[in-house]
Design an enzyme around this catalytic site. Structure first.
Site, PDB file in Angstrom:
ATOM      1  CG  HIS A  24      42.731  61.416   1.965  1.00 48.12           C
ATOM      2  ND1 HIS A  24      43.716  61.510   2.854  1.00 48.12           N
ATOM      3  CD2 HIS A  24      41.685  60.882   2.192  1.00 48.12           C
ATOM      4  CE1 HIS A  24      43.176  60.965   3.852  1.00 48.12           C
ATOM      5  NE2 HIS A  24      41.855  60.525   3.498  1.00 48.12           N
ATOM      6  CG  ASP A  80      46.258  62.584   4.018  1.00 51.44           C
ATOM      7  OD1 ASP A  80      45.833  61.521   3.841  1.00 51.44           O
ATOM      8  OD2 ASP A  80      46.215  63.630   3.467  1.00 51.44           O
ATOM      9  CG  HIS A  81      44.950  56.715   4.939  1.00 50.13           C
ATOM     10  ND1 HIS A  81      43.843  57.375   5.549  1.00 50.13           N
ATOM     11  CD2 HIS A  81      44.550  56.287   4.027  1.00 50.13           C
ATOM     12  CE1 HIS A  81      42.830  57.282   4.702  1.00 50.13           C
ATOM     13  NE2 HIS A  81      43.242  56.431   3.751  1.00 50.13           N
TER      14      HIS A  81
END
Length: 507
Positions: free
Chosen positions: A257, A194-195
């Site tokens: 996110h 998950d960036h």
């Protein structure tokens, strides 16, 4: 005295562990993510001298490219960066290779293994491999199976798999995907990326809370009145209509996110700073989270979809008029919801999450609003004292901000709110790494702290299951409200907070 040339705040930076010799294999090497994020991140690690000389990147896709063509295409994507440091690119490009491969074809993956053995000998990468599945989610399970069947995941100390989001589309599919991948490799080999977790301010939530005694004692229901978590985008669906029509904002942004930001903000202090201790606490707090109204979930969530907007000179197309979007689409591009967490720390504190496309400003932030002083001793310039707030800015200007009351200038005793701000770029004298730089480095190091564990993923999907079921089975109970592009979403979202006599923060 000689001038001090080094910012003291930069002391200790760039002391990260050096990545060991290895190959990173990128499936989906012809795709947008590889060109825009993955190879640029790897090149940045090379420029920071964090990659060893015994390193290789093997791009894989169905297209019949050669090594030289792959290098040329990557050079085109990185043209402006290469111009700054052509010598670094020359050294980096020598380690770029390409192998046509198809995850649905077992013979193709066996051949890939033979190519990797050749690269091991050529680049001395010692059989250490990181496989990055930058492919359609439909291939996550079958792709992991293909790698395992070819014997490429047999050594848990030297091989790992990075899986992009979305990891599943709902709770049952996430459970099934976990069952498949954990049947092929150990949990320590699986890196669900998950960036957002690569952003400095997301990581700084832990440091801010657990390294400063001024915050943790008041980080609870006794002092915090409510929490807002926002991820706003100015862009529309762009070229992702095919994916977005089957996902929507709830699956695309909220389940991963925003939920990860929620978990880091609300988790209990870990007993020690290591990956499993941190992920244990994140999983526990997500298991305690629930929709504000579980019996009538449609009352605590609002869905929206952007319509045409903008100005006469710069008109913005509505979602249903975007290429590839169904003219009668009911896919949400905006979601707002209210949650609670049933534990001793957070009982009764409302958490408001929202995300949307085509909003007025690009930003991600966590806003903690504190309870009012028990007695208002002073008149306020605005009519009433402004509650104290701690604002954690995730993007675009990473940092933090505290809002508090001070005496206004003049002879009277009136208060007014002021801000005390901190910026990463200004304080440390250099920009933060892009999220993929940190996360790729951690994956290749086998460091799982910033990656989601199987129980975290399932807890997040379970949390939103009532909403997903409503959208599927009774969409009229959770309708899509239109909102004009470049506004802050549908008016119905304001009503979520109006019930508590609150408003969304307007940055």
């Amino acid at each position: 005295m000689a001038a001090v040339l080094t910012n003291p705040l930069r002391i200790g930076l760039r002391q990260e562990r050096v990545i060991p010799p290895q190959s990173i294999v990128i499936f989906g090497a012809s795709g947008d993510l590889t060109h825009r994020k993955l190879v640029p991140a790897l090149f940045e690690l090379h420029r920071q001298r964090r990659l060893p000389s015994e390193f290789a990147v093997l791009g894989c896709a169905r297209r019949p490219w050669s090594d030289d063509e792959f290098r040329s295409r990557m050079a085109t994507s990185l043209a402006s960066t290469i111009a700054e440091d052509p010598a670094a690119w020359e050294a980096f490009a020598a380690g770029l290779f390409y192998e046509p491969a198809d995850l649905s074809n077992p013979a193709s993956i066996v051949k890939l293994g033979e190519r990797l053995e050749s690269i091991d000998r050529l680049r001395a990468t010692r059989g250490n491999r990181t496989f990055y599945l930058s492919v359609s989610p439909a291939f996550y399970g079958s792709g992991t199976r293909a790698l395992a069947a070819a014997g490429l995941l047999s050594d848990p100390e030297r091989s790992r798999v990075v899986i992009e989001k979305p990891f599943g589309t709902d709770y049952p599919s996430a459970q099934e995907l976990n069952r498949v991948v954990l049947g092929c490799a150990k949990e320590k080999q699986i890196f669900r990326i998950d960036h957002y977790l690569g952003k400095e301010t997301v990581q700084n939530i832990l440091v801010l809370r657990f390294a400063n005694t001024i915050f943790e004692p008041i980080w609870n229901r006794n002092y915090i009145a409510n929490v807002q978590i926002t991820a706003a985008e100015t862009v529309g669906v762009e070229e992702r209509a095919g994916y977005y029509e089957t996902s929507g904002a709830l699956r695309d942004m909220v389940q991963n996110h925003l939920t990860q930001m929620l978990a880091l903000t609300t988790m209990e202090p870990p007993g020690r700073f290591d990956a499993e201790a941190i992920r244990n606490e994140k999983a526990k707090v997500l298991q305690a989270a629930h929709l504000a109204n579980e019996s009538e979930p449609w009352k605590c969530c609002v869905r929206g979809q952007y319509s045409a907007g903008g100005s006469k000179n710069r008109p913005i197309t509505g979602y249903r008029d975007e290429p590839g979007v169904n003219l009668n689409s009911t896919t949400e591009t905006y979601v707002a919801m209210k949650l609670f967490i049933n534990n001793w720390r957070w009982q009764g504190v409302p958490f408001y999450l929202r995300t949307g496309k085509r909003l007025p400003k690009r930003l991600s932030e966590v806003v903690l609003t504190f309870r009012e002083a028990p007695v208002h001793l002073f008149d306020a310039a605005s009519g009433a004292p402004t509650p104290n707030q701690l604002i954690l800015r995730i993007q675009p200007d990473e940092g933090a901000e505290i809002k508090f009351e001070v005496k206004a200038p003049g002879s009277g005793m009136r208060s007014r709110p002021v801000d005390m701000a901190f910026s990463y770029d200004e304080s440390f004298g250099e920009p933060s790494d892009e999220g993929y730089v940190r996360l790729l480095a951690d994956a290749m190091l086998g460091e799982p702290t910033l990656f989601t564990r199987n129980d975290e993923v399932e807890a997040a999907w379970r949390l939103y299951t009532p909403l997903l079921e409503l959208i599927e089975d009774a969409p009229w109970q959770l309708p899509v409200h239109p909102y004009e592009a470049r506004t802050w979403g549908p008016a119905a979202a304001d009503n979520l907070l109006a019930e508590d006599d609150l408003v969304w923060r307007r940055p």
